[in-house]
Design an enzyme around this catalytic site. Structure first.
Site, PDB file in Angstrom:
ATOM      1  N   GLY A 120      -5.299  -8.111  11.500  1.00 44.22           N
ATOM      2  CA  GLY A 120      -5.936  -7.718  10.868  1.00 44.22           C
ATOM      3  C   GLY A 120      -6.842  -7.941  10.525  1.00 44.22           C
ATOM      4  O   GLY A 120      -6.964  -9.327  10.157  1.00 44.22           O
TER       5      GLY A 120
ATOM      6  N   ARG B 112      -5.923  -6.364  18.161  1.00 42.19           N
ATOM      7  CA  ARG B 112      -4.257  -6.696  19.009  1.00 42.19           C
ATOM      8  C   ARG B 112      -4.464  -6.579  19.603  1.00 42.19           C
ATOM      9  O   ARG B 112      -4.485  -5.422  20.306  1.00 42.19           O
ATOM     10  CB  ARG B 112      -3.298  -6.005  17.637  1.00 42.19           C
TER      11      ARG B 112
ATOM     12  N   ASP C 248       0.109 -15.326  12.371  1.00 38.10           N
ATOM     13  CA  ASP C 248       0.756 -15.528  12.949  1.00 38.10           C
ATOM     14  C   ASP C 248       1.258 -14.849  14.532  1.00 38.10           C
ATOM     15  O   ASP C 248       1.393 -15.807  15.066  1.00 38.10           O
ATOM     16  CB  ASP C 248       2.265 -16.130  12.500  1.00 38.10           C
TER      17      ASP C 248
ATOM     18  N   THR D  40      -4.709 -14.641   6.992  1.00 35.45           N
ATOM     19  CA  THR D  40      -4.288 -13.287   6.690  1.00 35.45           C
ATOM     20  C   THR D  40      -4.439 -12.923   5.104  1.00 35.45           C
ATOM     21  O   THR D  40      -4.219 -13.544   4.585  1.00 35.45           O
ATOM     22  CB  THR D  40      -2.957 -13.035   7.769  1.00 35.45           C
TER      23      THR D  40
ATOM     24  N   ASP E 268      -1.914 -11.872   4.043  1.00 35.75           N
ATOM     25  CA  ASP E 268      -0.643 -11.450   3.585  1.00 35.75           C
ATOM     26  C   ASP E 268      -0.017 -13.269   3.602  1.00 35.75           C
ATOM     27  O   ASP E 268       1.063 -12.847   2.354  1.00 35.75           O
ATOM     28  CB  ASP E 268       0.357 -10.789   4.749  1.00 35.75           C
TER      29      ASP E 268
ATOM     30  N   ASP F  79       0.836 -15.260   4.373  1.00 35.65           N
ATOM     31  CA  ASP F  79       2.930 -15.765   5.429  1.00 35.65           C
ATOM     32  C   ASP F  79       3.161 -16.587   6.544  1.00 35.65           C
ATOM     33  O   ASP F  79       3.672 -16.090   7.408  1.00 35.65           O
ATOM     34  CB  ASP F  79       3.256 -14.462   5.864  1.00 35.65           C
TER      35      ASP F  79
ATOM     36  N   ARG G 287       3.820  -6.150   5.384  1.00 27.90           N
ATOM     37  CA  ARG G 287       4.949  -5.761   6.063  1.00 27.90           C
ATOM     38  C   ARG G 287       6.259  -6.692   6.093  1.00 27.90           C
ATOM     39  O   ARG G 287       6.669  -5.778   6.083  1.00 27.90           O
ATOM     40  CB  ARG G 287       4.371  -5.122   7.641  1.00 27.90           C
TER      41      ARG G 287
END
Ligand code: F6P
Length: 327
Positions: A15, A76, A107, A130, A132, A134, A176
């Site tokens: 992303g 992706r 990741d 990212t 996110d 994460d 997500r």
């Protein structure tokens, strides 16, 4: 003895996130400063396999530091997950003499880099890009700050109309598998509840707290939830709230991909520039197969093997802050 890195490839993968362009610019210009040849790989691993690779110069990254998205495009790529795809990609790098690779992504992208670096003699450096956040081994990821600011701006606007109508708004933000956007934007906008994938959602507790607020005539309420929350999304929660507390006028807003676009914040431009610069320095110093992060305002290097395993944890204290401040 490790071979000297002379030609490097840079790509964005997974992303996109605001600040990726600032990072590409930093990689290209730091590489050129050190007299390296720098190649841009279009559409991440897919472009590596399809041989969509071109040489970059200083001008090719002019006027991009302020732009969202990624000039190298992103994808992706399932094909890179099989050995045949990776071999093809390797051959495309090899024939140009590319002997160092910088991957800006999340990741999933690092997983690809980790496998690739074990199979072939091309060192890889990961840069966390990212929205996110994460990824362990860094306090921030490129794009997170911008995404949170976008969400905060949107939620502030929603609060104005919620206040005018005495409404309960359930706002779904991206994430997500991670709740950081929800947590930071929710705290920053004074949300009553924040629901995230890292914590099991106790819907009865949310309902009884909302009921109690209704009794106190606190009718303007904001619930922020990450898309990956286990209860099943904003629409589902809204249905349950409407059934159980008919007194509330409930509306849903799903912020979606606006969180991924837009001009990067100054913070994202800064960390992207530092990380891009540092990734090239890693390749030159022989610090191979690491993810470049920033922790406590210092560069921090995590072996790619660990970067793909570890997840950031959200401590219970965060949830305590939300509860106390929303009373
Ligand atoms: O990884 C970033 C992210 O924006 C997640 O928060 C979100 O779930 C996902 O990407 C959406 O991916 P796509 O744009 O492929 O639908």
């Amino acid at each position: 003895m490790e071979k000297k890195v002379t030609k490097i490839g840079v790509m964005t993968s997974g992303g996109d996130s605001p600040g990726m362009n600032a990072c590409i610019r930093a990689v290209v210009r730091t590489g050129l400063y050190h007299n390296l040849e720098v190649f841009g790989i279009t559409r991440g691993y897919a472009g590596m396999i399809d041989d969509d690779i071109h040489q970059m110069d200083s001008r090719s990254v002019a006027n991009i530091i302020q732009r969202g998205g990624t000039i190298l495009k992103t994808a992706r790529c399932k094909e890179f997950m099989n050995a045949e795809g990776r071999k093809k990609a390797y051959e495309n790098l090899k024939k140009r003499g590319i002997n160092g690779l910088i991957i800006i992504g999340g990741d999933g992208s690092f997983k690809g880099a980790q496998i690739f670096s074990h199979e072939f003699d091309i060192p890889c450096i990961g840069i966390p890009g990212t929205i996110d956040k994460d990824i362990a081994g860094t306090d921030f990821t490129i794009g997170f700050d911008t995404a949170v600011n976008t969400a905060v701006e949107a939620i502030d606007k929603i609060r104005d109309t919620a206040d005018a109508h005495d409404r309960l708004f359930i706002i779904e933000v991206m994430g997500r598998d991670a709740g950081y956007i929800a947590l930071h934007s929710g705290i920053g906008t004074g949300a009553e509840h924040i629901l995230i994938p890292e914590k099991k959602t106790d819907v009865e507790a949310v309902l009884s707290s909302l009921q109690e607020k209704e009794r106190r005539k606190k009718l303007v309420n904001i619930v922020v939830l990450a898309e990956g929350d286990d209860f099943g999304g904003a629409n589902h929660l809204a249905t349950v709230v409407k059934e159980r507390i008919p007194g509330f006028d409930v509306r849903v807003a799903i912020l979606g991909h606006i969180q991924r676009g837009g001009a990067p914040s100054s913070m994202d431009r800064l960390i992207a520039s530092r990380m891009g610069y540092s990734a090239v320095e890693c390749l030159l110093d022989g610090r191979f197969n690491v993810m470049v992060g920033i922790m406590n305002n210092k560069m921090h290097y995590t072996p790619l093997d660990n970067a793909v395993k570890a997840k950031q944890k959200i401590s219970d204290e965060w949830m305590k802050i939300v509860k106390i401040l929303a009373s």
